[in-house]
Design a protein around this motif. Structure first.
Motif, PDB file in Angstrom:
ATOM      1  N   LYS A   1      -1.588   4.059   3.828  1.00  0.00           N
ATOM      2  CA  LYS A   1      -2.348   3.976   2.589  1.00  0.00           C
ATOM      3  C   LYS A   1      -1.571   4.588   1.426  1.00  0.00           C
ATOM      4  O   LYS A   1      -1.642   4.115   0.285  1.00  0.00           O
ATOM      5  N   ALA A   2      -0.803   5.639   1.747  1.00  0.00           N
ATOM      6  CA  ALA A   2       0.020   6.293   0.727  1.00  0.00           C
ATOM      7  C   ALA A   2       1.370   5.603   0.558  1.00  0.00           C
ATOM      8  O   ALA A   2       2.223   6.079  -0.188  1.00  0.00           O
ATOM      9  N   ARG A   3       1.572   4.485   1.290  1.00  0.00           N
ATOM     10  CA  ARG A   3       2.834   3.740   1.268  1.00  0.00           C
ATOM     11  C   ARG A   3       4.012   4.626   1.674  1.00  0.00           C
ATOM     12  O   ARG A   3       5.119   4.485   1.165  1.00  0.00           O
ATOM     13  N   ASP A   4       3.738   5.522   2.603  1.00  0.00           N
ATOM     14  CA  ASP A   4       4.769   6.429   3.099  1.00  0.00           C
ATOM     15  C   ASP A   4       5.201   5.943   4.483  1.00  0.00           C
ATOM     16  O   ASP A   4       4.765   6.465   5.513  1.00  0.00           O
ATOM     17  N   SER A   5       6.047   4.925   4.505  1.00  0.00           N
ATOM     18  CA  SER A   5       6.457   4.308   5.772  1.00  0.00           C
ATOM     19  C   SER A   5       7.250   5.262   6.644  1.00  0.00           C
ATOM     20  O   SER A   5       7.182   5.195   7.877  1.00  0.00           O
ATOM     21  N   SER A   6       8.001   6.151   6.035  1.00  0.00           N
ATOM     22  CA  SER A   6       8.806   7.095   6.802  1.00  0.00           C
ATOM     23  C   SER A   6       7.922   8.023   7.631  1.00  0.00           C
ATOM     24  O   SER A   6       8.179   8.254   8.818  1.00  0.00           O
ATOM     25  N   THR A   7       6.858   8.556   7.020  1.00  0.00           N
ATOM     26  CA  THR A   7       5.922   9.423   7.739  1.00  0.00           C
ATOM     27  C   THR A   7       5.191   8.632   8.819  1.00  0.00           C
ATOM     28  O   THR A   7       4.965   9.123   9.924  1.00  0.00           O
TER      29      THR A   7
END
Length: 372
Positions: A192-198
Motif C-alpha cells: 500500500k505504501a509502494r515499498d516493494s523492497s520492504t
C-alpha cells in the motif's frame, strides 16, 4: 474462561427455538449432546442425520441432542432464519431433537471461542452433573458415547489424552493463524505504501517461517520478478520454487509453479526465455510422469492445462493441443462432474484449444461430444 473437560457447561442462550421445547437449563441426570452446525456446511448436514440416529438409539438412556444453528448465513437474522427454516422443511423431517437458532453470536462467544473450537460441526457432551466431558467432531461420538453412557469415559486416561490433544492442536492452529495474519498484514502495508523492497524482505522472511505455504512462495516470486524486476534475486527464487514443487510431491505446488512460468497474466516477458523454459521443462516432466495422458486415474484438467500452456509458450503447439484434449476427456473421469462445474471448465479448455490449434489443425473429435 477456558472451556474444557470438567468445566461447568455454559448456559444455552439463543435467539429462538426452531424445534422442540426451549431448554432453559441442563437437567441433572440427563446427558446432553450440544451440536453446533449450519445448513451450508456439508459435513454438518451429514453429521446432523447421524445425530438423529444416536438420539433414537440412546433415547431410553436419558440422552438428549440439542442442535444449535449459530452460523447460518444471511445479511440479517430474518434472512438467516429463513434459510434454516427452508432447509428444515425440505430435509429435516427425520430430525428428532431440539433445534435452536442464534444469530447474535452469544453461543459462539460462550461455547465455541472458550473451547478453542473454530470449525463446525463441533459437539459438546454435557454429563449428568452438568459438566463438560467431551468436545470434538460429532463422528467421534460413535466411539465415545457408549463409554459416556456406561460411565467409563470420564475418568479414563483416553478421555484426558483426547482433551489434551484437542487443546494442543487448537493452540497450534491459533499460532499458525496469527503468523499468517501478521505476514499478510505486513505485506499489505508495504504494498500500500509502494515499498516493494520492504515487501520483498517480508516475503523472504515468510518463506522461512511458513515453508509449507505455497501462497507465501508465490508472492515472494511475484515481488522479485514482477514488482521489482530484479532478475538476480528473482531467478533463484523461481528455480527454488520449482525445486520445492518437485521435492514436495505435491500436484498443487507443481501446477502453481508452472503457471508462474507460463501464465500470460504473470508478464514474464522480461524473464530470459532460456531460463524460464529450462525451469519449466523439468516441472512439466514431473507433472506428466504422474501418469500417461490416457492412463492416469486422477483428473487431468488442472495439471494438464498448466503444462499445455507451458508447451504453447515454449513453441510446442502439438503437445499443447494433445494435453488440452486429454484434459477435456478427463472432466468426467474418474467420476462425472457436476454440470455447472463441467461447463465452466469446458469453456476454459475449449478457449485454450482454439488458441493452440493452428489454422490447418483438424478439429478435436471429442469436443462436440464433451459439450453434449
Amino acid at each position: 474462561m477456558n472451556l474444557r473437560m470438567e468445566s461447568p457447561a455454559p448456559p444455552i442462550r439463543v435467539e429462538s427455538w426452531v424445534r422442540g421445547e426451549p431448554l432453559t437449563n441442563f437437567k441433572l441426570g440427563t446427558l446432553y449432546i450440544v451440536a453446533f452446525w449450519a445448513t451450508w456446511c456439508g459435513g454438518c448436514v451429514a453429521e446432523i442425520s447421524h445425530l438423529a440416529q444416536l438420539q433414537e438409539k440412546y433415547d431410553h438412556s436419558a440422552v438428549e441432542v440439542v442442535a444449535v444453528a449459530a452460523s447460518e448465513r444471511g445479511s440479517t437474522p430474518e434472512e438467516a432464519r429463513t434459510h434454516l427454516d427452508a432447509w428444515l422443511t425440505k430435509n429435516g423431517s427425520e430430525l428428532n431433537f431440539r433445534i435452536a437458532f442464534d444469530y447474535s453470536g452469544n453461543m459462539k462467544k460462550s461455547w465455541m471461542a472458550p473451547s478453542l473450537s473454530s470449525t463446525i460441526p463441533t459437539s459438546f457432551v454435557i454429563d449428568r452433573d452438568g459438566r463438560v466431558v467431551f468436545i470434538g467432531h460429532p463422528m467421534q461420538l460413535y466411539d465415545v458415547l457408549p463409554k459416556l453412557v456406561n460411565g467409563t469415559w470420564r475418568t479414563s486416561d483416553e478421555a484426558k489424552a483426547a482433551d489434551a490433544e484437542r487443546i494442543a492442536e487448537a493452540e497450534s492452529e491459533m499460532r499458525e493463524k496469527a503468523r499468517t495474519q501478521a505476514f499478510w498484514g505486513k505485506i499489505g502495508l508495504a504494498l500500500k505504501a509502494r515499498d516493494s523492497s520492504t515487501a520483498l524482505s517480508a516475503a523472504k522472511e515468510g518463506v522461512t517461517i511458513m515453508p509449507d505455504d505455497i501462497n507465501v512462495h508465490l508472492v515472494h516470486e511475484d515481488l522479485a520478478l514482477h514488482k521489482i524486476h530484479d532478475m538476480q534475486t528473482g531467478l533463484p527464487v523461481m528455480r527454488q520454487l520449482a525445486r520445492d514443487a518437485v521435492e514436495k510431491q505435491s500436484e498443487l505446488w507443481r501446477v502453481q509453479a508452472i503457471r508462474q512460468l507460463s501464465n500470460p497474466a504473470e508478464k514474464n516477458s522480461d524473464v530470459p526465455h532460456s531460463d524460464r523454459f529450462a525451469i519449466g521443462k523439468d516441472l512439466a516432466e514431473h507433472i506428466l510422469a504422474l501418469g500417461s495422458p490416457e492412463g492416469w486415474a486422477g483428473r487431468k484438467f488442472l495439471s494438464y492445462v498448466a503444462v499445455a500452456q507451458y508447451c504453447f509458450e515454449s513453441g510446442d503447439n502439438d503437445r499443447a493441443v494433445e494435453l488440452a484434449e486429454s484434459a477435456v476427456k478427463s472432466l468426467d473421469d474418474p467420476k462425472p462432474m457436476p454440470a455447472e462445474q463441467k461447463a465452466h471448465y469446458l469453456r476454459l479448455l475449449l478457449a485454450a484449444l482454439a488458441k493452440y490449434e493452428d489454422e490447418e489443425a483438424k478439429p478435436f473429435s471429442g469436443t462436440k461430444n464433451a459439450l453434449a
